[in-house]
Design a protein around this motif. Structure first.
Motif, PDB file in Angstrom:
ATOM      1  N   ALA A 246       0.819  -1.252   0.094  1.00 26.70           N
ATOM      2  CA  ALA A 246      -0.027  -0.063  -0.137  1.00 26.70           C
ATOM      3  C   ALA A 246       0.710   1.284  -0.020  1.00 26.70           C
ATOM      4  O   ALA A 246       2.074   1.110   0.686  1.00 26.70           O
ATOM      5  N   ASN A 247       0.228   2.404  -0.692  1.00 23.72           N
ATOM      6  CA  ASN A 247       1.142   3.647  -0.785  1.00 23.72           C
ATOM      7  C   ASN A 247       2.429   3.381  -1.371  1.00 23.72           C
ATOM      8  O   ASN A 247       3.287   4.231  -0.704  1.00 23.72           O
ATOM      9  N   TYR A 249       4.938   4.526  -4.080  1.00 23.14           N
ATOM     10  CA  TYR A 249       5.190   5.247  -5.355  1.00 23.14           C
ATOM     11  C   TYR A 249       6.174   5.855  -5.389  1.00 23.14           C
ATOM     12  O   TYR A 249       6.881   6.064  -4.187  1.00 23.14           O
ATOM     13  N   ALA A 252       7.768   8.166  -2.117  1.00 22.05           N
ATOM     14  CA  ALA A 252       6.904   7.389  -0.848  1.00 22.05           C
ATOM     15  C   ALA A 252       8.386   7.340  -0.030  1.00 22.05           C
ATOM     16  O   ALA A 252       9.118   6.701  -0.391  1.00 22.05           O
ATOM     17  N   GLN A 258       8.508  -2.338   6.413  1.00 22.29           N
ATOM     18  CA  GLN A 258       7.184  -1.817   6.032  1.00 22.29           C
ATOM     19  C   GLN A 258       7.035  -2.970   4.887  1.00 22.29           C
ATOM     20  O   GLN A 258       8.057  -2.835   3.943  1.00 22.29           O
TER      21      GLN A 258
END
Length: 311
Positions: A246-247, A249, A252, A258
């Motif tokens: 998720a998230n 890009y 980022a 993570q």
């Protein structure tokens, strides 16, 4: 007849100089250090972006035996539990019966045979760093080649698989021969280490950092690169993924541990291509100039730390 005589003269000169000690040479702006000792007896120059050194003095500094096969115009090096064969004028190299493609051809220069330094050193288990003027070669030690003070050994780094993830035992396959390219079969060196794991296995960021590249690559499929905060001169490269976390890009921010993606087998073709090889993580470490270093010693060092639990 002239060519035959020239070959005889070259061979005679080569045999003499391979066995000769250090000699006075023109100044070079480059330097090679082997275990902290400056390499002498060879002029250093760049070819195809690679630092080249005479095989004789380099082999001696690396603790290798050197032999010239005049019939096949082949240079043989042996030691450190390995052997390697280099053919004059060719990028083809064999180490322990495994084919490699050197980044620059084995080349005659000033009556000597020259080989690419970092490639040769890594074939025989040396860790290599290069700052554009000084190349340092260090024998792999207890951490598998990583050295004290290395930013890639900072405590912030973690293994790319989280606790509980299933993955297979892996080996140092950095530099091994690979042959696929968009234009057909072209032999090249493997620029990372492969770790086999089931499709969909989570992959985590190895350090706090910034995602600097994400998307499709013909070689790496769905891939991304992270610039670690504690080692911004490097890029950690993940390839052949099945998808992203998720998230994720370009630009980022990510934290060590993570989830950034999932194991897959994408690549070797246009977007969406998959299935040409087993599911695995390809992890590479690139320097700012695009050159690579062997990630294996760092993976082993990170693996020895507590694996992160997904959050």
């Amino acid at each position: 007849m002239r060519r035959f005589v020239a070959l005889l003269l070259f061979s005679a000169t080569l045999l003499a100089t391979l066995a000769a000690g250090p000699r006075a040479l023109a100044h070079s702006p480059y330097r090679v250090e082997v275990e902290g000792t400056t390499l002498d007896g060879t002029h250093l120059y760049l070819r195809d972006g690679q630092l080249m050194a005479s095989a004789g003095p380099l082999a001696a500094a690396l603790g290798l035996q050197v032999r010239w096969n005049d019939t096949h115009r082949r240079l043989d090096l042996s030691g450190q539990g390995h052997w390697a064969a280099f053919w004059l004028g060719s990028r083809t190299v064999y180490r322990d019966d495994v084919h490699y493609l050197a980044p620059a051809p084995t080349s005659p220069h000033d009556g000597l045979v020259y080989v690419p330094v970092w490639f040769t050193a890594q074939l025989f288990g040396y860790h290599v760093t290069w700052d554009g003027s000084v190349m340092r070669l260090t024998r792999k030690g207890g951490t598998g080649g990583a050295v004290s003070g290395d930013p890639l050994l900072h405590p912030n780094f973690v293994f790319p698989f989280p606790a509980g993830a299933k993955y297979e035992a892996y080996r140092d396959n950095y530099g091994e021969g690979r042959s696929w390219s968009p234009g057909g079969t072209v032999l090249r060196g493997h620029e990372g280490v492969d770790i086999l794991a089931p499709k969909g296995t989570p992959l985590v960021a190895v350090a706090d950092g910034t995602v600097v590249r994400v998307g499709w690559n013909e070689f790496g499929g769905w891939r991304l690169q992270i610039r670690p905060d504690v080692a911004p001169q490097y890029r950690i490269y993940y390839a052949h993924m099945n998808g992203y976390g998720a998230n994720i890009y370009e630009g980022a921010r990510v934290r060590a541990g993570q989830v950034i993606g999932y194991v897959g087998r994408t690549g070797y073709g246009p977007p969406g291509t998959e299935g040409d090889f087993p599911t695995h993580l390809h992890l590479g470490i690139y320097q700012a100039d695009g050159s690579t270093i062997n990630p294996y010693p760092y993976l082993k060092a990170w693996e020895g730390r507590p694996l992160v639990r997904l959050w």
